[in-house]
Write a protein that holds these residues in place. Structure first.
Motif, PDB file in Angstrom:
ATOM      1  N   GLY A  41       3.016  10.163  -8.189  1.00 15.85           N
ATOM      2  CA  GLY A  41       2.295   9.816  -9.108  1.00 15.85           C
ATOM      3  C   GLY A  41       1.099   8.836  -8.457  1.00 15.85           C
ATOM      4  O   GLY A  41       0.410   8.252  -8.845  1.00 15.85           O
ATOM      5  N   LEU A  42       0.998   8.998  -7.063  1.00 12.31           N
ATOM      6  CA  LEU A  42       0.082   8.228  -6.086  1.00 12.31           C
ATOM      7  C   LEU A  42      -1.199   9.389  -5.901  1.00 12.31           C
ATOM      8  O   LEU A  42      -1.106  10.556  -6.010  1.00 12.31           O
ATOM      9  CB  LEU A  42       0.575   7.753  -5.055  1.00 12.31           C
ATOM     10  CG  LEU A  42       1.840   7.069  -5.052  1.00 12.31           C
ATOM     11  CD1 LEU A  42       2.249   6.796  -3.607  1.00 12.31           C
ATOM     12  CD2 LEU A  42       1.391   5.663  -5.797  1.00 12.31           C
ATOM     13  N   GLU A  43      -2.317   8.481  -5.849  1.00 13.06           N
ATOM     14  CA  GLU A  43      -3.498   9.466  -5.449  1.00 13.06           C
ATOM     15  C   GLU A  43      -3.740   9.357  -3.699  1.00 13.06           C
ATOM     16  O   GLU A  43      -3.172   8.828  -3.122  1.00 13.06           O
ATOM     17  CB  GLU A  43      -4.844   8.455  -6.106  1.00 13.06           C
ATOM     18  CG  GLU A  43      -4.898   8.750  -7.558  1.00 13.06           C
ATOM     19  CD  GLU A  43      -6.011   8.062  -8.020  1.00 13.06           C
ATOM     20  OE1 GLU A  43      -6.779   7.252  -7.306  1.00 13.06           O
ATOM     21  OE2 GLU A  43      -6.053   7.836  -9.176  1.00 13.06           O
ATOM     22  N   GLY A  44      -4.635  10.328  -3.483  1.00 12.51           N
ATOM     23  CA  GLY A  44      -4.824  10.340  -2.143  1.00 12.51           C
ATOM     24  C   GLY A  44      -4.038  11.777  -1.562  1.00 12.51           C
ATOM     25  O   GLY A  44      -3.307  12.264  -2.125  1.00 12.51           O
ATOM     26  N   ASP A  81       0.891  -1.196  -0.067  1.00 15.28           N
ATOM     27  CA  ASP A  81      -0.023  -0.001   0.068  1.00 15.28           C
ATOM     28  C   ASP A  81       1.037   1.401   0.003  1.00 15.28           C
ATOM     29  O   ASP A  81       0.224   2.262   0.332  1.00 15.28           O
ATOM     30  CB  ASP A  81      -0.988   0.037   0.985  1.00 15.28           C
ATOM     31  CG  ASP A  81      -1.878  -1.150   1.187  1.00 15.28           C
ATOM     32  OD1 ASP A  81      -2.306  -1.709   0.032  1.00 15.28           O
ATOM     33  OD2 ASP A  81      -2.290  -1.733   2.174  1.00 15.28           O
ATOM     34  N   HIS A  82       1.982   1.176  -0.607  1.00 12.76           N
ATOM     35  CA  HIS A  82       3.022   2.190  -0.733  1.00 12.76           C
ATOM     36  C   HIS A  82       3.170   3.012   0.565  1.00 12.76           C
ATOM     37  O   HIS A  82       3.343   4.050   0.507  1.00 12.76           O
ATOM     38  CB  HIS A  82       2.275   3.247  -1.863  1.00 12.76           C
ATOM     39  CG  HIS A  82       2.237   2.630  -3.160  1.00 12.76           C
ATOM     40  ND1 HIS A  82       0.962   2.197  -3.589  1.00 12.76           N
ATOM     41  CD2 HIS A  82       3.186   2.737  -3.985  1.00 12.76           C
ATOM     42  CE1 HIS A  82       1.240   1.789  -4.787  1.00 12.76           C
ATOM     43  NE2 HIS A  82       2.630   2.038  -5.033  1.00 12.76           N
ATOM     44  N   ASP A  83       3.340   2.306   1.681  1.00 10.90           N
ATOM     45  CA  ASP A  83       3.715   2.986   2.979  1.00 10.90           C
ATOM     46  C   ASP A  83       5.256   3.613   2.963  1.00 10.90           C
ATOM     47  O   ASP A  83       5.662   4.138   3.544  1.00 10.90           O
ATOM     48  CB  ASP A  83       3.279   1.977   4.048  1.00 10.90           C
ATOM     49  CG  ASP A  83       3.887   0.599   4.021  1.00 10.90           C
ATOM     50  OD1 ASP A  83       4.513   0.117   2.917  1.00 10.90           O
ATOM     51  OD2 ASP A  83       4.582  -0.024   4.996  1.00 10.90           O
ATOM     52  N   ARG A  84       5.799   2.540   2.103  1.00  9.52           N
ATOM     53  CA  ARG A  84       7.189   3.019   1.824  1.00  9.52           C
ATOM     54  C   ARG A  84       7.395   3.069   0.105  1.00  9.52           C
ATOM     55  O   ARG A  84       7.006   2.326  -0.467  1.00  9.52           O
ATOM     56  CB  ARG A  84       8.271   2.063   2.278  1.00  9.52           C
ATOM     57  CG  ARG A  84       8.356   2.102   3.906  1.00  9.52           C
ATOM     58  CD  ARG A  84       9.370   0.926   4.555  1.00  9.52           C
ATOM     59  NE  ARG A  84       8.904  -0.244   4.010  1.00  9.52           N
ATOM     60  CZ  ARG A  84       9.490  -1.330   4.366  1.00  9.52           C
ATOM     61  NH1 ARG A  84      10.893  -1.261   4.963  1.00  9.52           N
ATOM     62  NH2 ARG A  84       9.026  -2.742   4.189  1.00  9.52           N
ATOM     63  N   VAL A  85       8.360   4.027  -0.111  1.00 11.43           N
ATOM     64  CA  VAL A  85       8.232   4.185  -1.751  1.00 11.43           C
ATOM     65  C   VAL A  85       9.766   4.206  -2.160  1.00 11.43           C
ATOM     66  O   VAL A  85      10.765   4.748  -1.316  1.00 11.43           O
ATOM     67  CB  VAL A  85       7.638   5.589  -1.939  1.00 11.43           C
ATOM     68  CG1 VAL A  85       8.039   6.146  -3.345  1.00 11.43           C
ATOM     69  CG2 VAL A  85       6.305   5.676  -1.811  1.00 11.43           C
ATOM     70  N   SER A 122      12.900  15.889   2.225  1.00 15.95           N
ATOM     71  CA  SER A 122      11.745  16.973   2.016  1.00 15.95           C
ATOM     72  C   SER A 122      10.609  16.245   2.095  1.00 15.95           C
ATOM     73  O   SER A 122      10.535  14.944   2.521  1.00 15.95           O
ATOM     74  CB  SER A 122      11.925  17.344   0.265  1.00 15.95           C
ATOM     75  OG  SER A 122      11.696  16.176  -0.376  1.00 15.95           O
ATOM     76  N   THR A 123       9.573  16.785   2.582  1.00 15.38           N
ATOM     77  CA  THR A 123       7.975  16.405   2.896  1.00 15.38           C
ATOM     78  C   THR A 123       7.245  16.731   1.637  1.00 15.38           C
ATOM     79  O   THR A 123       7.487  17.999   1.259  1.00 15.38           O
ATOM     80  CB  THR A 123       7.568  16.976   3.952  1.00 15.38           C
ATOM     81  OG1 THR A 123       8.465  16.795   5.169  1.00 15.38           O
ATOM     82  CG2 THR A 123       6.183  16.438   4.366  1.00 15.38           C
ATOM     83  N   VAL A 124       6.737  15.746   1.050  1.00 17.32           N
ATOM     84  CA  VAL A 124       5.968  15.858  -0.170  1.00 17.32           C
ATOM     85  C   VAL A 124       4.626  14.790  -0.074  1.00 17.32           C
ATOM     86  O   VAL A 124       4.519  14.188   0.663  1.00 17.32           O
ATOM     87  CB  VAL A 124       7.040  15.231  -1.462  1.00 17.32           C
ATOM     88  CG1 VAL A 124       8.198  16.015  -1.365  1.00 17.32           C
ATOM     89  CG2 VAL A 124       6.896  13.830  -1.341  1.00 17.32           C
ATOM     90  N   ALA A 125       3.703  15.447  -1.003  1.00 19.80           N
ATOM     91  CA  ALA A 125       2.518  14.761  -0.952  1.00 19.80           C
ATOM     92  C   ALA A 125       2.860  13.644  -1.843  1.00 19.80           C
ATOM     93  O   ALA A 125       3.492  13.439  -2.738  1.00 19.80           O
ATOM     94  CB  ALA A 125       1.471  15.561  -1.512  1.00 19.80           C
ATOM     95  N   GLY A 126       1.841  12.705  -1.957  1.00 15.09           N
ATOM     96  CA  GLY A 126       1.960  11.383  -2.763  1.00 15.09           C
ATOM     97  C   GLY A 126       1.711  11.570  -4.203  1.00 15.09           C
ATOM     98  O   GLY A 126       2.115  10.735  -5.095  1.00 15.09           O
ATOM     99  N   ALA A 127       1.252  12.730  -4.341  1.00 13.18           N
ATOM    100  CA  ALA A 127       1.192  13.155  -6.057  1.00 13.18           C
ATOM    101  C   ALA A 127       2.400  13.442  -6.575  1.00 13.18           C
ATOM    102  O   ALA A 127       2.562  13.185  -7.789  1.00 13.18           O
ATOM    103  CB  ALA A 127       0.296  14.709  -6.038  1.00 13.18           C
TER     104      ALA A 127
END
Length: 457
Positions: free
Chosen positions: A118-121, A81-85, A110-115
């Motif tokens: 390329g992830l949704e949510g 579930d993409h808890d780690r990327v 850095s702190t980034v969003a899932g987008a």
């Protein structure tokens, strides 16, 4: 069951104030603790990212790109579930391994969003981007677990604060109820006293707390008040009893004198007798007023250094012939000499011991020996008047100091019953103690005063 007035009590209000202060303090402490925990979790997350990045990078130690790609694929395959990327791309931007198709633009932490991957949510990630031999490696961890731990800590502190505050308020209610009950007992006792029930006393718990101490002090004050009221009542009764007879006698004498005047007979003897009766009545009132003046402490400004040895020596000389005429003996022994110095009013001290000597002479029989002693011991001057007469019954030793109290209930002998009351008032004015004891046989009266180092006047 708590009464409505409990909520208006000082104890309950103080409990609420301290509960509020406790809650605010707990909230501040909880917030600070949450910030510390949150910072520590973020620091640990950054450290984990750095260690993971180093471990993946170490697989490229021999310059084997296939090993590096395989390591990234292994790490990516272990996540759910993409808890780690993980993202690994060559210099041309072609993705070689990983579980996402894009990478954030910023290098380093850095702190980034899932987008950005390329992830949704709306999941946020902490990402570390770096270069390995011209290739781009990104390692990122989701904030979900960190946020959950932080939220758990925050909610724990919040619930703990609510529970602690509820317990504090409940304890405050119980405390207020207990204090209110004790204050009601004090108020109820004072109401009973105000209604004339002077025997009422505040119940004590024996805990020794401040309310118990205060209650004990109030009870002691009530004891003194009761004694004063009883003394006043007794004085009123004794005054009425003592003055009734001389006033009746005075009235009879005056009526007789008037009858004699109407018959034209001389009445000078009756008028002299009436004058004597009026004089005795006035003497009683003057003695009572003098005792009241002494008890007010109005004579303290006249205190000087007084030698009790000198006072008793003068009194022994003055009363020696009186004692002899009464078939008695009077002697004086002064061990202290000029060291028996006290601070006081010489005239009042003279009256004190004169009353004691006259009391012994008046009530003792022929052949009675009356002795006076003065000595000084450890900063105290002790003076005693001792006789071997009939003495005073033990159960009467405290009553004889009351105004107008007389051992002879018939009151057929001379005297007002104020002699020992005067002695007690003078002793109290000088801060001296007075003790009556049995001399086997007879009576011993001991006066203890604080000694001074001054010289006698």
């Amino acid at each position: 069951m708590l009464r409505s007035d409990t909520f208006r009590s000082t104890a309950f209000r103080l409990a609420l104030i301290f509960s509020g202060l406790f809650f605010v303090t707990f909230v501040i402490a909880g917030f600070l603790a949450y910030r510390i925990i949150s910072t520590d979790l973020h620091d640990r997350l950054d450290l984990t990212l750095s260690e993971t990045f180093e471990m993946i990078a170490s697989s490229y130690g021999d310059g084997d790109l296939e090993d590096l790609v395989g390591t990234v694929r292994t790490y990516a395959a272990s996540t759910r579930d993409h808890d780690r990327v993980f993202y690994f791309a060559d210099a041309a931007g072609q993705v070689l391994a990983g579980n996402v198709s894009a990478a954030p633009a910023a290098s380093g932490l850095s702190t980034v969003a899932g987008a950005a991957f390329g992830l949704e949510g709306d999941v946020r990630y902490r990402a570390l981007k770096g270069m390995i031999a011209g290739n781009t490696l990104v390692v990122a961890w989701s904030y979900e677990e960190t946020d959950e731990l932080g939220g758990l800590a925050l909610s724990s502190f919040a619930w703990a604060g609510v529970i602690a505050t509820a317990i504090a308020v409940a304890a405050g209610l119980l405390l207020a109820g207990a204090v209110k009950k004790r204050m009601d007992a004090i108020g109820g006792t004072m109401d009973r006293v105000g209604q004339g029930e002077l025997s009422a006393r505040i119940p004590l718990r024996g805990s020794g707390d401040d309310i118990d101490v205060l209650s004990g002090q109030v009870n002691a004050a009530l004891e003194r008040l009761t004694a004063l009221v009883e003394g006043m009542r007794q004085v009123s009764v004794d005054i009425a009893h003592d003055l009734k007879t001389p006033l009746n006698r005075l009235s009879i004498i005056i009526e007789g004198a008037l009858d004699m005047a109407e018959r034209g007979e001389g009445n000078s003897a009756e008028l002299v007798q009436a004058q004597n009766e009026a004089g005795r009545i006035n003497a009683t009132f003057e003695a009572l007023l003098r005792i009241a003046q002494l008890e007010s402490g109005a004579r303290r400004e006249r205190f000087t250094e007084v030698s009790l040895g000198s006072v008793l020596s003068i009194l022994a000389e003055a009363y020696e012939d009186v004692a002899i005429e009464n078939g008695q003996t009077l002697s004086l022994s002064t061990e202290a000499g000029d060291a028996a110095i006290v601070r006081g009013d010489r005239d009042l001290l003279t009256q004190l011991f004169a009353n004691l000597i006259e009391n012994a002479i008046r009530h003792a029989k022929d052949g009675t020996a009356i002795a006076m002693y003065v000595h000084r011991r450890e900063g105290m001057v002790s003076a005693r008047v001792v006789d071997d007469g009939p003495g005073i019954p033990k159960d009467e030793s405290e009553k004889v100091f009351r105004r107008l109290y007389r051992l002879e209930k018939s009151r057929s002998t001379e005297g007002t019953g104020l002699g020992l009351s005067m002695v007690k008032a003078i002793a109290d004015l000088h801060g001296a103690s007075i003790t009556l004891s049995c001399a086997n046989p007879g009576l011993a009266v001991t006066i203890n005063c604080t000694a001074t180092n001054g010289s006698k006047p």
